[in-house]
Motif scaffolding. Structure first.
Motif, PDB file in Angstrom:
ATOM      1  N   PRO A 161       0.817  -1.213   0.000  1.00 23.49           N
ATOM      2  CA  PRO A 161       0.000   0.000   0.000  1.00 23.49           C
ATOM      3  C   PRO A 161       0.852   1.265   0.000  1.00 23.49           C
ATOM      4  O   PRO A 161       1.986   1.268   0.495  1.00 23.49           O
ATOM      5  N   ASP A 162       0.288   2.347  -0.554  1.00 20.67           N
ATOM      6  CA  ASP A 162       0.916   3.646  -0.367  1.00 20.67           C
ATOM      7  C   ASP A 162       0.540   4.140   1.033  1.00 20.67           C
ATOM      8  O   ASP A 162      -0.197   3.480   1.777  1.00 20.67           O
ATOM      9  N   ARG A 163       1.059   5.309   1.400  1.00 18.09           N
ATOM     10  CA  ARG A 163       0.849   5.781   2.775  1.00 18.09           C
ATOM     11  C   ARG A 163      -0.630   5.954   3.149  1.00 18.09           C
ATOM     12  O   ARG A 163      -1.052   5.462   4.207  1.00 18.09           O
ATOM     13  N   PRO A 164      -1.453   6.639   2.328  1.00 21.88           N
ATOM     14  CA  PRO A 164      -2.857   6.811   2.750  1.00 21.88           C
ATOM     15  C   PRO A 164      -3.570   5.487   2.991  1.00 21.88           C
ATOM     16  O   PRO A 164      -4.327   5.347   3.959  1.00 21.88           O
ATOM     17  N   LEU A 165      -3.328   4.502   2.125  1.00 22.45           N
ATOM     18  CA  LEU A 165      -3.965   3.204   2.299  1.00 22.45           C
ATOM     19  C   LEU A 165      -3.369   2.456   3.487  1.00 22.45           C
ATOM     20  O   LEU A 165      -4.098   1.869   4.293  1.00 22.45           O
ATOM     21  N   GLY A 166      -2.046   2.495   3.625  1.00 20.17           N
ATOM     22  CA  GLY A 166      -1.379   1.760   4.700  1.00 20.17           C
ATOM     23  C   GLY A 166      -1.810   2.217   6.083  1.00 20.17           C
ATOM     24  O   GLY A 166      -2.150   1.394   6.940  1.00 20.17           O
ATOM     25  N   VAL A 167      -1.828   3.535   6.303  1.00 22.20           N
ATOM     26  CA  VAL A 167      -2.183   4.021   7.642  1.00 22.20           C
ATOM     27  C   VAL A 167      -3.662   3.796   7.938  1.00 22.20           C
ATOM     28  O   VAL A 167      -4.054   3.533   9.083  1.00 22.20           O
ATOM     29  N   ALA A 168      -4.519   3.878   6.901  1.00 18.59           N
ATOM     30  CA  ALA A 168      -5.944   3.617   7.115  1.00 18.59           C
ATOM     31  C   ALA A 168      -6.177   2.152   7.461  1.00 18.59           C
ATOM     32  O   ALA A 168      -6.940   1.835   8.385  1.00 18.59           O
ATOM     33  N   LEU A 169      -5.515   1.247   6.747  1.00 19.29           N
ATOM     34  CA  LEU A 169      -5.655  -0.178   7.053  1.00 19.29           C
ATOM     35  C   LEU A 169      -5.155  -0.489   8.461  1.00 19.29           C
ATOM     36  O   LEU A 169      -5.756  -1.290   9.180  1.00 19.29           O
ATOM     37  N   ASP A 170      -4.061   0.148   8.860  1.00 15.73           N
ATOM     38  CA  ASP A 170      -3.512  -0.094  10.189  1.00 15.73           C
ATOM     39  C   ASP A 170      -4.504   0.344  11.265  1.00 15.73           C
ATOM     40  O   ASP A 170      -4.726  -0.363  12.259  1.00 15.73           O
ATOM     41  N   ALA A 171      -5.127   1.497  11.077  1.00 23.26           N
ATOM     42  CA  ALA A 171      -6.107   1.990  12.054  1.00 23.26           C
ATOM     43  C   ALA A 171      -7.328   1.074  12.106  1.00 23.26           C
ATOM     44  O   ALA A 171      -7.847   0.767  13.183  1.00 23.26           O
ATOM     45  N   ILE A 172      -7.787   0.622  10.943  1.00 26.26           N
ATOM     46  CA  ILE A 172      -8.963  -0.254  10.874  1.00 26.26           C
ATOM     47  C   ILE A 172      -8.655  -1.598  11.515  1.00 26.26           C
ATOM     48  O   ILE A 172      -9.476  -2.150  12.268  1.00 26.26           O
ATOM     49  N   ALA A 173      -7.468  -2.140  11.228  1.00 26.52           N
ATOM     50  CA  ALA A 173      -7.084  -3.436  11.801  1.00 26.52           C
ATOM     51  C   ALA A 173      -6.934  -3.337  13.311  1.00 26.52           C
ATOM     52  O   ALA A 173      -7.378  -4.224  14.051  1.00 26.52           O
ATOM     53  N   HIS A 174      -6.313  -2.264  13.796  1.00 24.34           N
ATOM     54  CA  HIS A 174      -6.127  -2.099  15.238  1.00 24.34           C
ATOM     55  C   HIS A 174      -7.475  -2.037  15.955  1.00 24.34           C
ATOM     56  O   HIS A 174      -7.600  -2.524  17.092  1.00 24.34           O
ATOM     57  N   ALA A 175      -8.472  -1.456  15.311  1.00 24.70           N
ATOM     58  CA  ALA A 175      -9.798  -1.342  15.920  1.00 24.70           C
ATOM     59  C   ALA A 175     -10.539  -2.675  15.942  1.00 24.70           C
ATOM     60  O   ALA A 175     -11.625  -2.765  16.522  1.00 24.70           O
ATOM     61  N   PRO A 194     -14.032 -15.448   2.890  1.00 26.98           N
ATOM     62  CA  PRO A 194     -12.850 -14.644   2.555  1.00 26.98           C
ATOM     63  C   PRO A 194     -11.583 -15.273   3.108  1.00 26.98           C
ATOM     64  O   PRO A 194     -11.628 -16.218   3.901  1.00 26.98           O
ATOM     65  N   VAL A 195     -10.433 -14.729   2.684  1.00 23.33           N
ATOM     66  CA  VAL A 195      -9.147 -15.306   3.085  1.00 23.33           C
ATOM     67  C   VAL A 195      -8.329 -14.269   3.856  1.00 23.33           C
ATOM     68  O   VAL A 195      -8.350 -13.080   3.538  1.00 23.33           O
ATOM     69  N   PRO A 196      -7.591 -14.715   4.881  1.00 23.28           N
ATOM     70  CA  PRO A 196      -6.705 -13.797   5.594  1.00 23.28           C
ATOM     71  C   PRO A 196      -5.436 -13.542   4.793  1.00 23.28           C
ATOM     72  O   PRO A 196      -4.953 -14.430   4.078  1.00 23.28           O
ATOM     73  N   THR A 197      -4.907 -12.345   4.907  1.00 25.03           N
ATOM     74  CA  THR A 197      -3.640 -12.030   4.259  1.00 25.03           C
ATOM     75  C   THR A 197      -2.955 -10.921   5.052  1.00 25.03           C
ATOM     76  O   THR A 197      -3.420 -10.523   6.114  1.00 25.03           O
ATOM     77  N   VAL A 198      -1.836 -10.433   4.520  1.00 29.61           N
ATOM     78  CA  VAL A 198      -1.077  -9.375   5.195  1.00 29.61           C
ATOM     79  C   VAL A 198      -0.781  -8.266   4.199  1.00 29.61           C
ATOM     80  O   VAL A 198      -0.287  -8.528   3.095  1.00 29.61           O
ATOM     81  N   ALA A 199      -1.112  -7.045   4.579  1.00 24.77           N
ATOM     82  CA  ALA A 199      -0.744  -5.880   3.781  1.00 24.77           C
ATOM     83  C   ALA A 199       0.703  -5.512   4.090  1.00 24.77           C
ATOM     84  O   ALA A 199       1.093  -5.439   5.263  1.00 24.77           O
ATOM     85  N   LEU A 200       1.488  -5.293   3.038  1.00 21.98           N
ATOM     86  CA  LEU A 200       2.916  -5.012   3.208  1.00 21.98           C
ATOM     87  C   LEU A 200       3.132  -3.534   3.532  1.00 21.98           C
ATOM     88  O   LEU A 200       3.609  -2.741   2.717  1.00 21.98           O
ATOM     89  N   TRP A 201       2.774  -3.178   4.756  1.00 23.40           N
ATOM     90  CA  TRP A 201       2.961  -1.821   5.256  1.00 23.40           C
ATOM     91  C   TRP A 201       3.479  -1.917   6.681  1.00 23.40           C
ATOM     92  O   TRP A 201       2.973  -2.702   7.482  1.00 23.40           O
ATOM     93  N   GLY A 202       4.497  -1.129   7.012  1.00 25.76           N
ATOM     94  CA  GLY A 202       5.059  -1.163   8.353  1.00 25.76           C
ATOM     95  C   GLY A 202       5.596  -2.539   8.674  1.00 25.76           C
ATOM     96  O   GLY A 202       6.413  -3.102   7.933  1.00 25.76           O
ATOM     97  N   SER A 203       5.135  -3.111   9.772  1.00 28.12           N
ATOM     98  CA  SER A 203       5.561  -4.452  10.158  1.00 28.12           C
ATOM     99  C   SER A 203       4.567  -5.514   9.702  1.00 28.12           C
ATOM    100  O   SER A 203       4.619  -6.658  10.155  1.00 28.12           O
TER     101      SER A 203
END
Length: 314
Positions: free
Chosen positions: A84-98, A222-231
């Motif tokens: 992901p680029d930054r806008p997508l990466g940080v949004a996904l991180d916030a959504i996942a953390h919630a 659906p299937v679990p996966t990992v977005a390549l952003w941060g860790s």
């Protein structure tokens, strides 16, 4: 490497920087947990308390493991996998953390297509990976954050400028959120009946979700996966084969004003079909057979028209 990253992301403890704070002469332990573009202060307990010390040690261990995962993420991106680029990466991180993905939310749209690469067994064409928004689907109108929180507040950890886009009827909750740069996050849900209101209320998130046809089929199993952003961010996406077939249908449903979206639908479907027929041919054939069995006019016919347009044997 990707399988190893997935396992580590799922099993790793929460990462946080531990610090102390004194209150009326008593020392307490806290941690700053990185979320999106923000850091959340988390109370761990009184210094010296066994439970608090264990939680602090878990946070420190989480930070060390996150550093190791960042190396894996960098290596995978250097090998050519899309991230992901930054806008997508940080949004996904916030959504996942919630906890929204844990509660059943599924990432769809081009952001999900981007993350199909490891599961489709092939890198996908760069132009078809570009996205300017994030589409989040939920089959349940009871979708909730853990702990409960408004969708707007969740996204503001990614960018404090996020706010809900007002509906034509201001009494209706927002199903779309936009930041100051114009990046969009849309909440969507399967259409249940043709009488569904738009939006459908997601009361626990103080938000709404736009009802869409075909979405229930897309996000089944659906299937679990990992977005390549941060860790690495644990997310959930549709099965790549279902995603490809869904795009074949959508391409034939677009109106004349959506010509660019139609072109992108067909390009993404074609790229995934080519990859799947090399790597996992039965998955695509099974998904297409299942979709065609849903009916002719809205399912089998548009699939056949798209395949004919792409000159792909059905």
């Amino acid at each position: 490497m990707f399988a190893e990253l997935m396992q580590q992301v799922v099993t790793a403890p929460v990462a946080g920087t531990v610090y102390e704070r004194s209150l009326e002469g008593i020392r307490y332990l806290y941690a700053k947990v990185p979320v999106g573009a923000d850091r959340i202060d988390t109370f761990l307990g009184r210094k010296g308390d066994e439970g608090a010390e264990l939680r602090a040690e878990g946070m420190r261990r989480g930070m060390a493991l996150a550093k190791e995962r960042r190396v894996l993420v960098s290596m995978l991106k250097r090998s050519g996998l899309a991230g992901p680029d930054r806008p997508l990466g940080v949004a996904l991180d916030a959504i996942a953390h919630a906890g929204l993905f844990r509660d059943g939310a599924v990432l769809v749209g081009t952001a999900a297509y981007m993350m199909c690469e490891p599961h489709a067994g092939s890198r996908l064409p760069a132009p078809t990976l570009m996205t300017g928004d994030l589409d989040l689907a939920t089959a349940s109108l009871a979708l909730t954050a853990d702990p409960p929180e408004r969708m707007e507040a969740i996204l503001q950890r990614a960018d404090p400028s996020y706010e809900g886009v007002m509906q034509l009827d201001p009494r209706q909750p927002a199903s779309r959120f936009r930041n100051a740069a114009g990046y969009l996050v849309d909440l969507i849900t399967p259409m249940r009946t043709r009488r569904d209101t738009n939006p459908m209320r997601l009361d626990a998130l103080a938000a709404g979700a736009a009802p869409l046809q075909y979405l229930s089929w897309l996000i089944t199993d659906p299937v679990p996966t990992v977005a390549l952003w941060g860790s690495g961010i644990a997310v959930t996406i549709p099965q790549p084969a279902r995603f490809a077939v869904h795009k074949l249908i959508l391409a034939q449903r677009r109106d004349a004003a959506s010509r660019l979206k139609r072109t992108k639908d067909l390009a993404q479907a074609a790229a995934l079909i080519e990859a799947l027929r090399r790597y996992d041919p039965f998955a695509f054939e099974d998904a297409m057979e299942n979709a065609c069995a849903q009916g002719m006019a809205g399912w089998a016919d548009p699939i056949k028209r798209s395949l004919l347009e792409l000159q792909i044997d059905g």
